[in-house]
Design a protein around this motif. Sequence first.
Motif, PDB file in Angstrom:
ATOM      1  N   ARG A   1       0.790  -1.222  -0.024  1.00 59.06           N
ATOM      2  CA  ARG A   1      -0.038   0.089   0.020  1.00 59.06           C
ATOM      3  C   ARG A   1       0.863   1.152   0.066  1.00 59.06           C
ATOM      4  O   ARG A   1       0.663   2.223  -0.616  1.00 59.06           O
ATOM      5  N   GLU A   2       1.857   1.220   0.990  1.00 50.38           N
ATOM      6  CA  GLU A   2       2.907   2.221   0.487  1.00 50.38           C
ATOM      7  C   GLU A   2       3.542   2.498  -0.646  1.00 50.38           C
ATOM      8  O   GLU A   2       3.365   3.831  -0.833  1.00 50.38           O
TER       9      GLU A   2
ATOM     10  N   GLU B   1       0.845   4.085  -2.983  1.00 47.43           N
ATOM     11  CA  GLU B   1       0.601   5.487  -2.743  1.00 47.43           C
ATOM     12  C   GLU B   1       1.981   6.343  -3.164  1.00 47.43           C
ATOM     13  O   GLU B   1       1.588   7.476  -3.732  1.00 47.43           O
TER      14      GLU B   1
ATOM     15  N   ARG C   1       1.430   6.544  -6.901  1.00 49.92           N
ATOM     16  CA  ARG C   1       0.090   7.389  -7.441  1.00 49.92           C
ATOM     17  C   ARG C   1       0.527   8.844  -7.093  1.00 49.92           C
ATOM     18  O   ARG C   1       0.278   9.678  -7.691  1.00 49.92           O
ATOM     19  N   GLU C   2       1.576   9.102  -5.961  1.00 48.21           N
ATOM     20  CA  GLU C   2       2.024  10.548  -5.863  1.00 48.21           C
ATOM     21  C   GLU C   2       2.551  10.881  -7.047  1.00 48.21           C
ATOM     22  O   GLU C   2       2.751  12.054  -7.481  1.00 48.21           O
TER      23      GLU C   2
ATOM     24  N   ARG D   1      -3.796   3.378 -10.760  1.00 48.99           N
ATOM     25  CA  ARG D   1      -4.215   2.799  -9.349  1.00 48.99           C
ATOM     26  C   ARG D   1      -3.858   1.503  -9.301  1.00 48.99           C
ATOM     27  O   ARG D   1      -4.198   0.849 -10.136  1.00 48.99           O
TER      28      ARG D   1
END
Length: 188
Positions: A49-50, A53, A56-57, A182
């Motif tokens: 998940r990290e 993220e 996505r950033e 995503r």
Amino acid sequence: ETPWLLRGIQPPAIRRGDLIVGEFGVNCGSLNSQICISVSVGPLSDKKRELAEICRESYDACLDAIRPGMVFAELGEVMAEPLRRAGAWQMSPLIHTLNPTESVTVITENIMAPRGYPGVRERFAGVELRELGVDRPDLILEEGMAFQIEPNAAFEKTFVNTGGSLMLHADGTEELNPICSRVIELDV
């Protein structure tokens, strides 16, 4: 029964917790497009998940920054910032041009870092390992150009890759396949 990749082994069993990562290219009439996709079988682990993220950033940083007149290397730096801040390494470019593929960002940045791929230093002791540099860093982005955005991030052996194709217009951008921007989580 079809052999797995024409080798004498059985295909791996896909299980809950696995992350399936793919990169697909399509060519038609001398034009090409590409997607990078990560599909989680069940919920993502905290580490995945990290990484998702961070990807996505990086993707959003590209959408916010890209504009006609920008220098390609500058865009690569903007996209790399979230990875650098987190100490992640990348296996493939974060973005490259399409039609033609002439500009590609750095590959394997931070592979030797503390959270890089385990055993690289030991395996290649005495060998000078370098990141693969930017191709055509001075390319000026222009209206009508196409790009493959493929933010990817890794900690040790855990890797996430997302992204899709993007068209640059005078008044902004057009995401051609945002579904892959995503990680897709399957509820199984």
